[in-house]
Design an enzyme around this catalytic site. Structure first.
Site, PDB file in Angstrom:
ATOM      1  N   MET A 278     -62.353 -42.463  39.662  1.00 23.57           N
ATOM      2  CA  MET A 278     -61.280 -43.017  40.488  1.00 23.57           C
ATOM      3  C   MET A 278     -60.269 -43.831  39.701  1.00 23.57           C
ATOM      4  O   MET A 278     -59.288 -44.308  40.266  1.00 23.57           O
ATOM      5  CB  MET A 278     -61.885 -43.901  41.586  1.00 23.57           C
ATOM      6  CG  MET A 278     -62.716 -43.141  42.606  1.00 23.57           C
ATOM      7  SD  MET A 278     -61.755 -41.904  43.519  1.00 23.57           S
ATOM      8  CE  MET A 278     -60.561 -42.950  44.339  1.00 23.57           C
ATOM      9  N   ARG A 279     -60.495 -44.012  38.389  1.00 18.71           N
ATOM     10  CA  ARG A 279     -59.560 -44.826  37.621  1.00 18.71           C
ATOM     11  C   ARG A 279     -58.160 -44.219  37.633  1.00 18.71           C
ATOM     12  O   ARG A 279     -57.158 -44.935  37.677  1.00 18.71           O
ATOM     13  CB  ARG A 279     -60.061 -45.006  36.193  1.00 18.71           C
ATOM     14  CG  ARG A 279     -59.139 -45.889  35.349  1.00 18.71           C
ATOM     15  CD  ARG A 279     -59.677 -46.150  33.960  1.00 18.71           C
ATOM     16  NE  ARG A 279     -60.755 -47.132  33.997  1.00 18.71           N
ATOM     17  CZ  ARG A 279     -61.998 -46.883  33.636  1.00 18.71           C
ATOM     18  NH1 ARG A 279     -62.324 -45.669  33.222  1.00 18.71           N
ATOM     19  NH2 ARG A 279     -62.918 -47.808  33.680  1.00 18.71           N
ATOM     20  N   ALA A 280     -58.079 -42.887  37.634  1.00 21.92           N
ATOM     21  CA  ALA A 280     -56.771 -42.234  37.635  1.00 21.92           C
ATOM     22  C   ALA A 280     -55.984 -42.589  38.882  1.00 21.92           C
ATOM     23  O   ALA A 280     -54.769 -42.849  38.809  1.00 21.92           O
ATOM     24  CB  ALA A 280     -56.945 -40.716  37.521  1.00 21.92           C
TER      25      ALA A 280
END
Length: 708
Positions: A278-280
């Protein structure tokens, strides 16, 4: 701004790089930027110029760790500091701290005064670069060449915002939040995926091919070198204007509205490109908001999401080391097109067109921002891998390979056994695609090396299990061996008397730990590209095997090189490098055909290794020869190949032969070559790690039944 620093606004072109840096200056929570590009493209110059544009930092007076007076670090080694003491602070320019590739771990995280810690029991801590970079910029040039020991510490600090030092019962921790900026030349190798993902944005830079733009670059650089102070003064108004715009965007950022529509666009784009984790999504959202603030808006538009995705997603889409970062813009537009009906009306633009790069002069007009200014020569950024034999894990006996094409009957000619006439020259065959790569077994260099940290062969390294102690080399203590130090100090403890210090430790008493880990090696591939290998099915399998070995070298932190031989001689297809991507590219284009000058290939490999040993004597080589063992061309080709193999074995070079011979009739020439080299011989099928595991299980089960 110092007159010795090239002005940021005087940089010509490099729009994406400047935009990525500016967005991080506006919103440091984006997580930094990685600049990828060829040498000589002003990467370092631009990053250094950014520091002059950052707002001043207010710190607790006298604190070596740059604590904020309003919210000091409760774990600060120089503390405790009273909270909310704004009046006790002092302002200074934001720092840009450079991390050298060859720095030690102590230089990065800080070091303890071991003598005072043992003798006086005090935490005498000398701050490192992570402390100096707190609330500033940490810049790593050639970040892809950074050692694993530094990468691990850097990752920990970047993820937690805290740097911790644990040494022999003494613990020190302090805040370390910084803007991480890295530059790299992809030709020298790629980054570890863990570090790559820590960079919020990535940009690609290349020198302009436009004549006028290149002329302007040279003109400005010569003017700066002639009189840096005058050049800086000339660009001071543009620098001040850009500094003010960054400050305004920072102030506006908390008011930027990131609505559900924008969030759905971001989620759809990240899901559509199948990025991991989910960092993107989070980085894309923060970048979109920063783009809106940069343009003076409080609403995030589709254009912001599109530009943010182009900056935040390319480096997160790599599935293996040979994938080049990138994003399919047509696919991006297709995903965003599904949200056209939800596009809100944009706010009126206060300073020109939206930051999508569509306007003729970018988002700031001709004279506003980092690309404008005197001479009107630059455009603003678009917002818009004990003895010479190699060892293997459970090498099985050589066996036939059913299911392959029949072997060529070259044995009756001099292409097989010696004594016949030369085999006729076969024409060159176009390059064929490699088969799917697979996980290979681990080949190692025997003995105990002292090369760079890696994951292949046993070596004395800075990290690993402790196997003994020794006096520090060169006067620098790498890792204290406490028990050995106390034992060395024991004879002169009687002299301290009662009431003296608890433990007298002299510098000569210090002992460092001797640790055994694994090293990275130089893996040199010698690939047979002759006519006997030219059958499409066989060459595809051979390329797939070499590609798999290249991927294994990447994972084990090796340097690689490649020598190919065909026709009348041998060629160094890839000089030793850390870039496995370059090796994969050379392999993909490898043509085949012609005679088999095996001796020439082996002699060329010997020369490459000789030169590389002078350049890097601590890195031990591993020779991987991929061939069916045939030799043609000239007089006594097999005898000459055997002499060349003996030369390599006599030089102490570890080797392994990958036997590519196929079909029901096997000549065993690769086995003879392996014996001459003093290394093991494995077939293409035996190269697979899963086949080795299955064989080991079969042998163990057989031994168990016999014992029963």
């Amino acid at each position: 701004m110092s007159s010795s620093t090239y002005p940021f606004t005087a940089i010509v072109g490099m729009d994406d790089m400047r935009l990525g840096l500016l967005l991080n200056a506006i919103s440091p929570s984006i997580g930094g930027v990685l600049v990828r590009g060829e040498k000589g493209t002003a990467k370092t110059t631009t990053v250094r110029a950014l520091a002059a544009l950052l707002p001043e930092v207010v710190t607790v007076t006298g604190c070596r760790f740059s604590c904020d007076p309003a919210a000091p670090d409760p774990h600060c080694p120089d503390g405790p500091h009273p909270a909310g003491s704004d009046g006790d602070g002092s302002a200074r320019p934001a720092r840009m701290v450079e991390l050298p590739v060859g720095a030690s771990e102590d230089r990065l995280v800080g070091s303890l005064d071991i003598e005072r810690a043992l003798g006086e029991g005090v935490k005498a801590f000398e701050p490192g670069l992570l402390a100096a970079a707190h609330r500033g910029v940490l810049y790593v040039d050639e970040v892809n060449l950074l050692g694993d020991h530094l990468v691990d510490s850097l990752l920990d600090a970047a993820a937690t915002g805290v740097s911790s030092v644990e040494r022999e019962g003494v613990s020190v921790r302090h805040a370390s939040r910084f803007l991480l900026v890295g530059t790299m030349n992809p030709e020298e190798g790629e980054l570890r995926p863990q570090l790559l993902d820590r960079f919020g944005l990535t940009v690609e830079v290349a020198a302009s091919r436009e004549t006028e733009e290149r002329v302007e670059v040279v003109r400005r650089r010569l003017a700066f070198d002639e009189d840096p102070a005058a050049f800086a003064a000339k660009w001071a108004p543009e620098e001040d204007a850009l500094r003010e715009r960054i400050a305004a965007a920072r102030a506006l950022l908390p008011g930027v509205r990131l609505g559900d529509g924008a969030l759905r666009r971001i989620a759809a784009v990240c899901a559509g490109f199948e990025v991991d984790g989910m960092r993107a999504d989070i980085v894309t959202a923060r970048t979109s908001a920063a783009l809106a603030a940069w343009a003076g808006r409080t609403d995030v538009t589709t254009a912001d999401v599109r530009q943010a995705a182009l900056l935040s997603l390319p480096h997160r889409r790599r599935r293996n080391p040979f994938d080049a970062p990138g994003l399919d813009e047509d696919r991006l537009d297709e995903i965003l097109a599904g949200f056209e009906d939800e596009e809100p009306e944009p706010d009126p633009e206060p300073d020109g067109p939206e930051p999508d790069g569509d306007g003729p002069e970018g988002p700031q007009g001709p004279d506003d921002g980092p690309g404008g200014g005197p001479d009107d020569g630059g455009r603003p950024p678009r917002d818009a891998g004990d003895g010479p034999a190699a060892t293997t894990d459970d090498v099985p006996p050589q066996r036939q390979e059913p299911g392959h094409e029949p072997a060529r009957q070259e044995a009756s000619a001099s292409g097989g056994r010696e004594g016949g006439g030369e085999a006729p020259e076969t024409p060159e065959t176009p390059a064929v695609a490699a088969s799917e790569p697979f996980r290979t077994r681990r080949f190692t260099v025997p003995g105990l090396g002292e090369g760079a940290d890696g994951r292949r062969s046993r070596a004395l390294t800075a990290h690993g299990r402790t196997t003994g102690a020794r006096r520090p080399r060169g006067g620098a203590l790498s890792k204290l061996h406490l028990a050995a130090t106390v034992q060395a100090a024991a004879p002169h403890q009687r002299a301290r008397g009662r009431g003296g210090p608890g433990l007298v430790v002299r510098r000569d008493d210090l002992r460092e730990a001797v640790r055994e880990g694994r090293e990275g090696n130089l893996v040199l591939f010698v690939v047979d590209a002759s006519g006997s290998m030219a059958a499409r099915k066989r060459m595809s399998a051979v390329k797939g095997a070499v590609l798999s070995l290249l991927m294994d070298a990447y994972q084990r932190r090796d340097k690689i090189g490649m020598v190919t031989f065909r026709g009348t001689g041998a060629t160094v297809a890839l000089p030793p490098t850390s870039s496995v991507e370059a090796g994969a590219a050379r392999l993909e284009k490898l043509p085949t055909g012609g005679r088999t000058p095996l001796a020439a290939g082996l002699l060329q490999a010997h020369e490459v290794l000789r030169v590389e040993r002078m350049r890097d004597p601590s890195r031990r080589p591993l020779l991987v020869v991929v061939t069916d063992g045939r030799a043609t061309g000239g007089l006594e080709p097999l005898a000459r190949a055997a002499r060349a193999a003996g030369l390599l074995a006599g030089s102490g070079i570890a080797s392994v032969v990958v036997d590519c011979e196929a079909g029901p009739v096997r000549l065993g020439l690769a086995g003879e070559l392996g014996r001459a080299l003093g290394g093991p011989v494995v077939t293409l099928d035996d190269l697979r790690a899963e086949n080795v595991s299955a064989l080991v299980r079969t042998v163990r089960n057989t031994d168990s039944r016999r014992a029963a």
